[in-house]
Design a protein around this motif. Sequence first.
Motif, PDB file in Angstrom:
ATOM      1  N   LEU A  52     -55.017  25.023 -58.792  1.00 10.64           N
ATOM      2  CA  LEU A  52     -55.724  23.780 -59.104  1.00 10.64           C
ATOM      3  C   LEU A  52     -56.641  23.484 -57.940  1.00 10.64           C
ATOM      4  O   LEU A  52     -56.221  23.560 -56.785  1.00 10.64           O
ATOM      5  CB  LEU A  52     -54.727  22.630 -59.276  1.00 10.64           C
ATOM      6  N   TYR A  53     -57.902  23.170 -58.228  1.00 12.36           N
ATOM      7  CA  TYR A  53     -58.815  22.746 -57.177  1.00 12.36           C
ATOM      8  C   TYR A  53     -59.451  21.435 -57.589  1.00 12.36           C
ATOM      9  O   TYR A  53     -59.602  21.144 -58.775  1.00 12.36           O
ATOM     10  CB  TYR A  53     -59.888  23.801 -56.900  1.00 12.36           C
ATOM     11  N   PHE A  54     -59.792  20.607 -56.615  1.00 10.61           N
ATOM     12  CA  PHE A  54     -60.465  19.352 -56.921  1.00 10.61           C
ATOM     13  C   PHE A  54     -61.247  18.880 -55.706  1.00 10.61           C
ATOM     14  O   PHE A  54     -60.938  19.211 -54.563  1.00 10.61           O
ATOM     15  CB  PHE A  54     -59.461  18.268 -57.352  1.00 10.61           C
ATOM     16  N   GLY A  55     -62.296  18.135 -55.991  1.00  7.49           N
ATOM     17  CA  GLY A  55     -63.113  17.484 -54.977  1.00  7.49           C
ATOM     18  C   GLY A  55     -63.494  16.112 -55.490  1.00  7.49           C
ATOM     19  O   GLY A  55     -62.932  15.630 -56.474  1.00  7.49           O
ATOM     20  N   SER A  56     -64.473  15.499 -54.877  1.00  6.37           N
ATOM     21  CA  SER A  56     -64.849  14.139 -55.272  1.00  6.37           C
ATOM     22  C   SER A  56     -65.468  14.089 -56.661  1.00  6.37           C
ATOM     23  O   SER A  56     -65.393  13.066 -57.331  1.00  6.37           O
ATOM     24  CB  SER A  56     -65.807  13.535 -54.250  1.00  6.37           C
ATOM     25  N   SER A  57     -66.063  15.192 -57.125  1.00  9.23           N
ATOM     26  CA  SER A  57     -66.711  15.153 -58.441  1.00  9.23           C
ATOM     27  C   SER A  57     -66.418  16.382 -59.294  1.00  9.23           C
ATOM     28  O   SER A  57     -67.097  16.629 -60.287  1.00  9.23           O
ATOM     29  CB  SER A  57     -68.219  15.007 -58.276  1.00  9.23           C
ATOM     30  N   THR A  58     -65.393  17.156 -58.936  1.00 11.14           N
ATOM     31  CA  THR A  58     -65.083  18.358 -59.689  1.00 11.14           C
ATOM     32  C   THR A  58     -63.579  18.636 -59.667  1.00 11.14           C
ATOM     33  O   THR A  58     -62.892  18.229 -58.737  1.00 11.14           O
ATOM     34  CB  THR A  58     -65.845  19.583 -59.124  1.00 11.14           C
ATOM     35  N   ALA A  59     -63.105  19.312 -60.688  1.00 11.96           N
ATOM     36  CA  ALA A  59     -61.707  19.731 -60.741  1.00 11.96           C
ATOM     37  C   ALA A  59     -61.584  20.855 -61.755  1.00 11.96           C
ATOM     38  O   ALA A  59     -62.378  20.958 -62.687  1.00 11.96           O
ATOM     39  CB  ALA A  59     -60.801  18.581 -61.135  1.00 11.96           C
ATOM     40  N   GLY A  60     -60.588  21.706 -61.577  1.00 10.64           N
ATOM     41  CA  GLY A  60     -60.370  22.779 -62.527  1.00 10.64           C
ATOM     42  C   GLY A  60     -59.195  23.640 -62.143  1.00 10.64           C
ATOM     43  O   GLY A  60     -58.536  23.408 -61.131  1.00 10.64           O
ATOM     44  N   VAL A  61     -58.942  24.653 -62.964  1.00  6.93           N
ATOM     45  CA  VAL A  61     -57.879  25.627 -62.734  1.00  6.93           C
ATOM     46  C   VAL A  61     -58.502  27.012 -62.856  1.00  6.93           C
ATOM     47  O   VAL A  61     -59.209  27.298 -63.812  1.00  6.93           O
ATOM     48  CB  VAL A  61     -56.738  25.465 -63.762  1.00  6.93           C
ATOM     49  N   LEU A  62     -58.244  27.864 -61.868  1.00  7.93           N
ATOM     50  CA  LEU A  62     -58.782  29.226 -61.857  1.00  7.93           C
ATOM     51  C   LEU A  62     -57.709  30.216 -61.438  1.00  7.93           C
ATOM     52  O   LEU A  62     -56.716  29.836 -60.817  1.00  7.93           O
ATOM     53  CB  LEU A  62     -59.931  29.348 -60.848  1.00  7.93           C
ATOM     54  N   SER A  63     -57.931  31.488 -61.720  1.00 10.36           N
ATOM     55  CA  SER A  63     -57.136  32.565 -61.138  1.00 10.36           C
ATOM     56  C   SER A  63     -57.897  33.084 -59.931  1.00 10.36           C
ATOM     57  O   SER A  63     -59.117  33.251 -59.975  1.00 10.36           O
ATOM     58  CB  SER A  63     -56.934  33.700 -62.136  1.00 10.36           C
ATOM     59  N   ILE A  64     -57.178  33.330 -58.834  1.00  9.76           N
ATOM     60  CA  ILE A  64     -57.812  33.798 -57.597  1.00  9.76           C
ATOM     61  C   ILE A  64     -56.810  34.640 -56.825  1.00  9.76           C
ATOM     62  O   ILE A  64     -55.600  34.530 -57.033  1.00  9.76           O
ATOM     63  CB  ILE A  64     -58.326  32.604 -56.763  1.00  9.76           C
TER      64      ILE A  64
END
Length: 77
Positions: A52-64
């Motif tokens: 899970l990643y997030f910032g002030s104006s974005t968020a999502g789920v990725l494989s890394i």
Amino acid sequence: TTAVHFGPDAATHTLTLPTAGKRNNSNGLLTNRGQYGNYWSSTAYGADARHLYFGSSTAGVLSISRTYGFSVRCVSE
């Protein structure tokens, strides 16, 4: 921003996720501290894993690649 707070109202925080950034997999440097939160899930896919990643104006789920250093959050049942 140093953390994202979740809860039923502005005064009650039931979950706090610090924007701890990430440890870079190629040089070991800590980057994006105070700007982005990156948290591992418990789901691995070979050399990769979901996060899970997030910032002030974005968020999502990725494989890394699991060679990155992300935060881990314990969840009580």
